[in-house]
Design an enzyme around this catalytic site. Structure first.
Site, PDB file in Angstrom:
ATOM      1  CG  ASP A 147      -0.262   0.178   2.544  1.00 25.30           C
ATOM      2  OD1 ASP A 147       0.966   0.331   2.553  1.00 25.30           O
ATOM      3  OD2 ASP A 147      -0.953   0.146   3.570  1.00 25.30           O
ATOM      4  CG  ASP A 181       9.405   8.103   3.620  1.00 33.03           C
ATOM      5  OD1 ASP A 181       8.590   8.396   4.510  1.00 33.03           O
ATOM      6  OD2 ASP A 181       9.086   7.899   2.438  1.00 33.03           O
ATOM      7  CD  GLU A 240       6.806   6.163   7.541  1.00 27.13           C
ATOM      8  OE1 GLU A 240       5.764   6.811   7.639  1.00 27.13           O
ATOM      9  OE2 GLU A 240       7.354   5.929   6.462  1.00 27.13           O
TER      10      GLU A 240
END
Length: 605
Positions: A220, A257, A284
């Site tokens: 996703d 990220d 993350e």
């Protein structure tokens, strides 16, 4: 992770998937299998340090101080005084245009220096303003962590035919930069898929090379053209870029990220090659499930800290309950409790705060209870959100908690499982030889509460350092007393007369001779020393101390520094135009003593 349009794997397949080999790629590199290792705290952090996320979605293009970089630099002194020890800055490189917040990465080598995508500056300012801001933060002893976006590129320069099948914008040649810093270009065979306007449809021609963690949820929130790290050329280039930007900006660490979208074995290789000399890294990896977090920590072998996403959602549940949630859910909570040495705890960030974003889940109610939790806890490296501190008016309360953290949050921790109830949560730190410890109470109920608690503090008088409860409480010889906490509030009870650590006298100066061997200079370039004190320029390259090259390649100079005061320093190369190259590696550190001393160094690459 940036707020991107959610794209399921099924959608990728219906867009027309062809899992074909690409003739222009090289063989997949054989990266070592990661091992689950015992985690230890990363040594770039400081004792009881606090990180700040120094931005939020759509920060203004101008502030009273100027650009966003100038704004951060101007706040360095006050943030140091408040207790901030590290700053996570936004992606510093050129995006799709002046308004891009940095996650729509176009050119990773353009830090606001080249006229590309209609602008020289990024949303946050120019490279000079960025370097000045970092210098100001370093001058206050605040570390700087750059946001590293490594899984995609956007806004290509030209269209090309991908896999003889799709006409897509995947050609990145960077004519505005004209090969400065790097001549690497990106084309369709460097990617596995791309998202294209006008309908944001997906076109895929190679299999994704990242693992489908957590039942495939890694598929996703993809964006732009997804980079393939099975291609050894991409892999090596991104390591080279990581080392380049580390040196260019004198970075102390990284925020990585969307790491679920990066091949994990490659991420480990990147960390081993770039996160050297004690630098810090936090990834993350957005997993709500604690077991998924633990699995990812094992897969990365303790190389990187992780944001405690499960704990954020625990706080979100508390917020959404708004008084009806059972506060015993805070006991031993999250990845912070499970693996505190690798946990970065946070309450909200740019994604959870962004209205309409895919991860929108703000802690709107009882937010200070959540901050009191992470800022007094034994485990975890807490992160304060800039918007909470400045825009939502919580700065004064957060500053007080950070001061209490620095003065008192030491020693063994106790969870009061037999005392806690649906409304009140209690937790203590016993203190150590130099710090008196604390007792924190959190109350989400609609009325003030009192709790009888046996604390580590025997025959002690305590006061609430937050100012939320007046008066004092005195414990008996067993450490027992009754403590109050206001409705929908918090209190941090601290023994009075806290011990202070005696520092050595700072009077007098030491004549320090700096010697560094460095031969990579041309005519017009000189070597300087710069450091953490005013005598060494307060990390400002413009105020660095020029060294003599008379004994080239040895550069030397003598500076009078305050005796018995710890100093950090580095060397840099500068020319008459002001172009600066910082040496690599961690900051050098020592404490001057005596009347004279000598530092003999070799330039760190």
């Amino acid at each position: 992770m940036l707020s991107k349009s959610t794209v399921a794997l099924a959608g990728l397949l219906t867009a027309g998937t062809l899992l074909a080999g690409c003739s222009k790629e090289t063989a997949a590199p054989a990266y070592p299998t990661p091992q689950a290792t015992a985690a230890s705290p990363q040594n770039a952090t400081v004792a009881n340090g606090v990180m700040m996320q120094g931005f939020y979605w759509d920060v203004p293009l101008s502030t009273p101080a100027g650009t966003w970089w100038q704004n951060l630099g101007a706040k360095a002194t006050e943030l140091k005084a408040a207790g901030i020890t590290a700053m996570w800055i936004p992606p510093a490189y050129k995006g799709s245009g002046k308004n891009d917040v940095g996650y729509g990465v176009y050119d990773r080598y353009d830090l606001g220096e080249f006229n590309q995508k209609g602008t020289v500056a990024t949303r946050y300012g120019t490279i000079g303003q960025l370097q000045s801001a970092i210098g100001a933060l370093h001058g206050q002893g605040i570390q700087v962590y750059e946001d590293m976006v490594m899984n995609h590129l956007t806004s290509a320069d030209n269209q090309e035919l991908a896999n003889n099948q799709y006409n897509v914008y995947t050609s990145f040649t960077y004519p505005g930069r004209n090969n400065t810093y790097s001549n690497y270009q990106w084309h369709w065979y460097n990617f596995s898929a791309t998202q294209q306007a006008p309908n944001n449809g997906w076109y895929q021609w190679a299999a994704y090379d990242f693992q489908p963690y957590a039942n495939g949820d890694a598929y996703d929130n993809l964006l732009g053209s997804e980079i393939r790290y099975n291609d050894i050329n991409n892999a090596n280039e991104t390591i080279g870029w990581g080392n380049w930007i580390t040196t260019k900006l004198n970075l102390d660490g990284y925020r990585l990220d969307a790491t679920k979208h990066i091949q994990t074995t490659y991420l480990n290789r990147w960390l081993d090659a770039v996160k050297t000399n004690g630098r810090f890294a936090v990834s993350e990896a957005w997993f709500r499930n604690l077991q998924d977090m633990n699995n990812y920590a094992a897969a990365t072998g303790g190389r990187t800290s992780l944001f405690d996403v499960p704990l954020h959602y625990t706080f979100a549940d508390m917020s959404n309950g708004n008084g009806s949630w059972d506060m015993r859910g805070l006991q031993f909570a999250g990845f912070t409790e499970a693996n505190g040495a690798l946990s970065v705890s946070f309450v909200d960030n740019h994604d959870t705060d962004q209205t309409g974003g895919a991860l929108f889940s703000p802690v709107s109610n009882l937010k200070m209870l959540a901050y009191a939790y992470i800022l007094t806890r034994e485990k975890g490296y807490p992160c304060v959100f800039y918007k909470d501190y400045y825009e939502y008016g919580l700065g004064a309360q957060l500053k007080k908690l950070m001061q209490v953290r620095q003065a008192n949050a030491y020693g063994a921790a106790t969870e009061y499982t037999s005392v806690n109830d649906a409304d009140v949560y209690a937790y203590s730190r016993a203190g150590d030889a130099s710090h008196k410890g604390l007792l924190v109470l959190l109350n989400d109920g609609g009325s003030s509460r009192s709790k009888g608690i046996t604390t580590p503090f025997k025959s002690a008088t305590l006061t609430d350092q937050t100012g939320n409860v007046s008066g004092t409480v005195t414990t008996n010889a067993s450490g027992y007393a009754t403590f109050s906490v206001p409705a929908r509030g918090y209190a941090v009870w601290v023994p009075t007369g806290a011990t202070t650590t005696m520092l050595p006298p700072t009077s007098g100066t030491t004549a320090v001779t700096f010697n560094v061997t460095y031969s990579n200079t041309t005519s017009g370039q000189d070597v300087y020393v710069v450091g953490s004190t005013a005598q060494l320029g307060s990390w400002n390259a413009a105020s660095a101390i020029k060294l003599s090259g008379a004994a080239y390649p040895k550069w030397s100079g003598t500076v009078n520094l305050t005796s018995n005061t710890a100093v950090q320093y580095k060397y840099l190369r500068k020319d008459a135009a002001g172009n600066v190259l910082w040496e690599g590696g961690a900051n050098r550190a020592f404490t001057p003593s005596g009347t004279t001393t000598t530092r003999t160094d070799t330039w760190q690459n």
